[in-house]
Design an enzyme around this catalytic site. Structure first.
Site, PDB file in Angstrom:
ATOM      1  N   ASP A   1     -20.322  -6.191  -5.714  1.00  0.00           N
ATOM      2  CA  ASP A   1     -19.359  -6.659  -6.699  1.00  0.00           C
ATOM      3  C   ASP A   1     -18.049  -5.885  -6.596  1.00  0.00           C
ATOM      4  O   ASP A   1     -18.045  -4.668  -6.356  1.00  0.00           O
ATOM      5  CB  ASP A   1     -19.954  -6.480  -8.101  1.00  0.00           C
TER       6      ASP A   1
ATOM      7  N   HIS B   1     -12.421  -9.495   0.240  1.00  0.00           N
ATOM      8  CA  HIS B   1     -13.630 -10.012   0.879  1.00  0.00           C
ATOM      9  C   HIS B   1     -13.678  -9.615   2.352  1.00  0.00           C
ATOM     10  O   HIS B   1     -14.748  -9.339   2.899  1.00  0.00           O
ATOM     11  CB  HIS B   1     -13.697 -11.532   0.734  1.00  0.00           C
TER      12      HIS B   1
ATOM     13  N   LEU C   1     -34.758  -3.663  10.971  1.00  0.00           N
ATOM     14  CA  LEU C   1     -34.348  -4.036   9.619  1.00  0.00           C
ATOM     15  C   LEU C   1     -34.384  -5.554   9.445  1.00  0.00           C
ATOM     16  O   LEU C   1     -33.933  -6.291  10.319  1.00  0.00           O
ATOM     17  CB  LEU C   1     -32.923  -3.531   9.365  1.00  0.00           C
TER      18      LEU C   1
END
Length: 595
Positions: free
Chosen positions: A354, A371, A463
Site C-alpha cells: 500500500d 507504481h 520460492l
C-alpha cells in the site's frame, strides 16, 4: 521438413508410432491443418515412447526408471545440439525449433513417467487431479502452443477455464477406466480412495481382478462422472472453428469410448474396450468435413527456418532450467539476511503493498510513477525472500475494488504488469509464479501471459510467488462455494458431510498454505478483503512507510518480528516465555520507512 530424407523418415516413424499407440489421438491430429500434423505426431510419439519405457513388462522399476531418465537426458543434449541420432527425438527437436516451442514445460511430465506408480494410492480427487495433470496437461499445452504459433489459437474463453479443467479431468478419467485391466495387472489402481469408499469391497475385488456388484456400481459411477466432465459444449464457443472441431471431436470420441466401457461389463478387467468402427466413423466422418472447410478458409502461418532450440532444463534461462537459474542479486549495501531458526520461520508471508500513489503525490509526481517504483520494490522482496529461504510470498497487486480508480491509472498499472511479464526480470530465478484473481475485465493478452508464466515455472522448487491481480477475498470464497455446489450437483461430494477440507480443496489454489504473517505498508491497519480464508490465523504486521520506501531489509524485519511472537491458534498460553530467536543484525537502522 525440407529435403532432409532422414528427417522425413523420422516424422513418418512418429506418425506410425502415434497411430499404433493411440488411434484416437492420431485421428484428432488428422483434424489439424496439414502443416501442424508432423509436429503433432512428434509430440505424441515422444510421449508414447516415454510411456512404453516406463511401463515395459518384465523390467524392474529401477531399470525402467533409468531408461526414462536416459532418454530424457539424451533429449536435453539433442536440443542443445539441434539434432539427434534417435529418429523420434530428431523429429521432436525439429518441431521445437521450427515452431518455437518451449519444451521446458514437459519436465514434470517426463519426471512423472520416470516415477513408479506401483502401489500408488491417491487419497482424494484433489490428489488425483494433481497427479493426472502432471501427465497430460503439459503435452496438451504444447499442442495449444502449436495452434497459437500457426495463427489459429486454441483460445479458451476467460470465463471457461473451469470447463477446460473439467474436460482434462474427464479425459484422464476415461483413460484410467480404459486401461483398468492393464493397470491392475501392473499393480496400479489409479482411482482415488474418496471414490472407492462409497463402494465397500470394490477395492479388494479390483485388486483380485473380480467383477462384483460393488465393482460394477463403481465403474458405472466413474463412467457417468467422466461423461459429465468431457461434455463441456460452452468451452469451445467463440473459438476458431478448426480448433473447436478438434476439441468437440475429442469429446465425442471420449463419449464413444465411455459407451464401450459401459458395455464391456466383466471383460473390462480383462482387456481394454474400444468403440466400434461404426461409432468412430459416425464421429470422425462429419468432423473431417468440418475441419477441412475451416482450415481451407484460414490463412495459417508457415514456420520459417529453424533457429537454435530452447531445451528442457537446459542451460538457457528462457527454458527455465536449473542450469540457467541464478541466485538473486545482492543488496546494494551488501547486507545479508538474519539467521532465523527454521522452526521460527514463517512458511507463507502475504503483503498488502500500500502507498504507491500517495508516495508519488507526496513528491509531486504522477501516481503511476509510484507504481513503477513499487514494481522495483516487489523485485527486492522476491530477492529477499529467496535469500532468507521463504517458501511462499503472496503480493496483493490489484484488487477487485481498484477498478474504481481513474482509467488512466488502471491502464498504466495493467500495462506495467504486461510489460513485466513480457520482459521477465524474474525469469531466471528459482521462482514458481502463480496468479490468483478473476480474468474478467483484464486484457486477454495479460491473462494469457499470466497463465503462460504459471506453466513455464510450474516445476520450480524455490520460492512460490503468488500475484493477486483483480483479486477479492469475498469473491474467491463465493467462487469456491459455487464450485463446491457444482461438485455436489455432479455427485462428487455429499453436501451432508462437507467440512473445511472439502471447501479448501475447491479453492482456486487448494494447495496454498495458510498465511503465517500478513504485512501491510502505508500506515493503514486493515486487511482489505485479502486472503480471508488463508489469513484467519495470520500474525498481523503494520508499518507506516509507503511501499516504495521499502526494500528486502523490511521483509527481513517483518520476518524477524514474526519469529519473536508466540503463536497459539486458540490454545492455552504457555506459562513459559516465548523461545528466543538468534537474529544477526541486518543494518544499523531497520526502522520501517526510515530510509
Amino acid at each position: 521438413m525440407g529435403e532432409d530424407p532422414v528427417l522425413r523418415a523420422a516424422y513418418r516413424l512418429c506418425r506410425r508410432t502415434t497411430r499404433a499407440h493411440d488411434p484416437g489421438i492420431y485421428a484428432l491430429i488428422q483434424l489439424m491443418p496439414a502443416i501442424l500434423r508432423p509436429a503433432g505426431w512428434a509430440l505424441w510419439a515422444a510421449a508414447s515412447v516415454l510411456d512404453d519405457l516406463a511401463d515395459e513388462r518384465g523390467a524392474e522399476w529401477a531399470e525402467r526408471s533409468a531408461r526414462v531418465e536416459a532418454w530424457t537426458r539424451a533429449l536435453k543434449h539433442d536440443l542443445a545440439a539441434g539434432t539427434s541420432t534417435d529418429p523420434i527425438r530428431y523429429a521432436l527437436v525439429d518441431t521445437a525449433g521450427r515452431w518455437r516451442l518451449d519444451l521446458s514445460n514437459l519436465e514434470g511430465a517426463m519426471a512423472r513417467a520416470r516415477d513408479d506408480d506401483h502401489g500408488l494410492r491417491l487419497p482424494d480427487w484433489a490428489a488425483w487431479r494433481a497427479w493426472s495433470n502432471e501427465e497430460i496437461v503439459p503435452w496438451v499445452d504444447q499442442v495449444r502452443q502449436l495452434f497459437e504459433q500457426a495463427g489459429a489459437p486454441m483460445t479458451l474463453r476467460l470465463d471457461r477455464q473451469a470447463d477446460y479443467e473439467h474436460f482434462v479431468d474427464g479425459a484422464q478419467l476415461t483413460d484410467v477406466l480404459t486401461d483398468l485391466s492393464t493397470d491392475l495387472a501392473d499393480g496400479h489402481l489409479l482411482v482415488p480412495q474418496e471414490a472407492l469408499e462409497p463402494f465397500p469391497g470394490a477395492e479388494a475385488d479390483l485388486v483380485q481382478g473380480r467383477w462384483s456388484p460393488a465393482v460394477a456400481a463403481l465403474v458405472a459411477e466413474l463412467t457417468a462422472l467422466a461423461r459429465r466432465r468431457v461434455t463441456r459444449p460452452a468451452m469451445t464457443r467463440g473459438m476458431h472453428p478448426g480448433a473447436a472441431t478438434v476439441l468437440d471431436t475429442a469429446a465425442e470420441l471420449m463419449r464413444a469410448q465411455l459407451d464401450a466401457i459401459d458395455a464391456a461389463g466383466p471383460t473390462l478387467l480383462k482387456r481394454a474396450p474400444r468403440p466400434s468402427v461404426v461409432a468412430r466413423v459416425r464421429v470422425l466422418g462429419p468432423a473431417r468435413l468440418r475441419s477441412a472447410l475451416a482450415w481451407s478458409l484460414t490463412p495459417l502461418t508457415v514456420p520459417g527456418p529453424r533457429p537454435p532450440v530452447v531445451g528442457v532444463r537446459g542451460p538457457s534461462p528462457e527454458a527455465g532450467g536449473v542450469a540457467g537459474l541464478r541466485p538473486p542479486p545482492p543488496h546494494r549495501d551488501g547486507v545479508r539476511p538474519p539467521q532465523i531458526a527454521a522452526h521460527h520461520m514463517p512458511c507463507h508471508v502475504a503483503v498488502i503493498m500500500d502507498g504507491n500513489g500517495r508516495w508519488a503525490e507526496q513528491r509531486g509526481l504522477p501516481r503511476h510513477e509510484g507504481h513503477r517504483v513499487g514494481t522495483a520494490v516487489a523485485h527486492e522482496m522476491v530477492y529477499g525472500a529467496l535469500e532468507i529461504g521463504l517458501r511462499h510470498l503472496t503480493l496483493y497487486a490489484f484488487s477487485t475494488e481498484n477498478w474504481q480508480r481513474g482509467t488512466e491509472e488502471i491502464t498504466t498499472i495493467l500495462a506495467a504488469f504486461q510489460r513485466e511479464l513480457d520482459e521477465g526480470p524474474l525469469r531466471d530465478l528459482d521462482v514458481r509464479q502463480r496468479w490468483s484473481g478473476r480474468p474478467d475485465k483484464l486484457p486477454e493478452e495479460l491473462v494469457h501471459a499470466l497463465r503462460r508464466e504459471e506453466h513455464r515455472t510450474r516445476d520450480r522448487t524455490g520460492l512460490t510467488l503468488t500475484i493477486c491481480l483483480n483479486y477479492g477475498g469475498r469473491d474467491e470464497i463465493a467462487r469456491t462455494a459455487a464450485a463446491l455446489a457444482q461438485a455436489a450437483r455432479e455427485g462428487e461430494v455429499d453436501p451432508r458431510l462437507l467440512g473445511e477440507d472439502d471447501f479448501a480443496r475447491h479453492l482456486p489454489h487448494p494447495h496454498m498454505p495458510d498465511v503465517d504473517l500478513l504485512w501491510r505498508t502505508g500506515n493503514e491497519q486493515r486487511t482489505s478483503n485479502f486472503l480471508p480464508w488463508h489469513a484467519t490465523y495470520a500474525e498481523l504486521y503494520f508499518t507506516p512507510g509507503y511501499w516504495p520506501d521499502n526494500d528486502r531489509r523490511d521483509l527481513w524485519q517483518a520476518i524477524t518480528e514474526y519469529s519473536r511472537r508466540q503463536r497459539r491458534h486458540g490454545a492455552v498460553p504457555s506459562s513459559s516465555p516465548p523461545p528466543k530467536t538468534t537474529v544477526r543484525p541486518l543494518a544499523p537502522d531497520l526502522t520501517p520507512g526510515s530510509r
